[in-house]
Design an enzyme around this catalytic site. Sequence first.
Site: not given
Ligand code: GAL
Length: 441
Positions: A174, A235
């Site tokens: 991430d 997301d």
């Molecule tokens: C976001 C990511 C998600 C998930 C989340 C976890 O930034 O896009 O898919 O991994 O963080 O905190």
Amino acid sequence: MAGGGRQRSGGRRAPLAALLLLLLLLALVAWPAGGLDNGLARTPPMGWLHWERFLCQTDCAQEPRNCISEQLFMQMADLMASDGWRDVGYQYLCIDDCWMAPTRDKQGRLQPDPDRFPSGISKLADYVHSKGLKLGIYADAGNETCAGFPGSYGYYELDADTFAGWGVDLVKFDGCNVGTLELLAEGYKNMSWALNKTGRSIVYSCEWPLYQRPLQKPNYTEIKQYCNYWRNYFDITDAWTSVKNILDWTSSHQDSIVDIAGPGGWNDPDMLVIGDFGLSCDQQVTQMALWAMMAAPLLMSNDLRRISPRAKALLQNKEVIAINQDPLGKQGYRITKDGNFELWERPLSGGAFAIAVLNRQDFGGPQMFAFSTAFLGSGLACNPTCSIQQILPTSRDLGLHSWVSFLKVAVNPTGTVLLKTVVIEEKLVINNGSSHSPDPL
Ligand code: GAL
């Protein structure tokens, strides 16, 4: 005289050119194999990822069944093996954020939360492998993960070595809490190099362009050198609006993202939420069909312990999976938008095409959409004739067609009809102007 001069200076350039060539060759040899060259993800990865459905539930006292714990992953592993998921291709069982302890250990290594993963990740990886599956894990390029657990900034090699030592097969990396665009790029590249250096086959999932785009146009050629797949957009949530936004983003950026996708590197529109709460049956068909069209990684985020037979059949539909996994590896794109209808196509191996007709209207009943086969594959999909198979919402044979046939399909509101054309060289019986009634769901 002039000629002599050129010759002389040319003579001095020759060793210089040889030196440059040598340097170039050395650079090529020394260039670490990035995502594209690691031999992995030759078709879009398939599996299960906990995030959308289970989020960051860390309270196992209150939520023993749904907290992020080794028990949850062991249960999912059991079901992936026993309920046919693994056998149709869902292979990677992936942990997302919130698996870690709040601090690193004394040697600076990441460690799992001791209460929720008492056996450790290595044991979990053994268990997952014993079921014929592979294990994915999550980390972040910045100082902290998005949920506030330790980030990998300054620890790329150590973390890559830790993951490889545990027997991890996929890393989702991430991009939260990274200070600058330079650090973002360096973080993604360094982790790619570090994973590669471990010598273990580890699929590398990035969110680099998602974090980069607001400030800078992503360089997808570079991204593909380092990553096996990458998120471009926000997301997904368990809602039709979210699925629609992802499709709209993808079609409106298709000129810059479709051609780069291919074996070893894929655009990732995020998880499948089929089998959850928010999508109607038709909308689930749309997600499955369009994720196959987009050559998307198929990472389900649902509860395999409680999934309806209908959602299971859709997710395990072998014909749709075959489109998603087509070895040609070309991503599909939208060819036209006509009122509420969208027509998408995806070139498949052997001159076949996948065709999706999406009805964006969210009221009323099924609507008829008529289109000419001459539109498909720039006129080649059905030339001189082709057979057409309907794959979703139900499987049926739509017969033979010529390159000037008109096809009419009835599509439920927010649903999709997914077809596959297979070109036939000889001129055969032609089924012109055929019309097909709606499929009850
Ligand atoms: C976001 C990511 C998600 C998930 C989340 C976890 O930034 O896009 O898919 O991994 O963080 O905190």
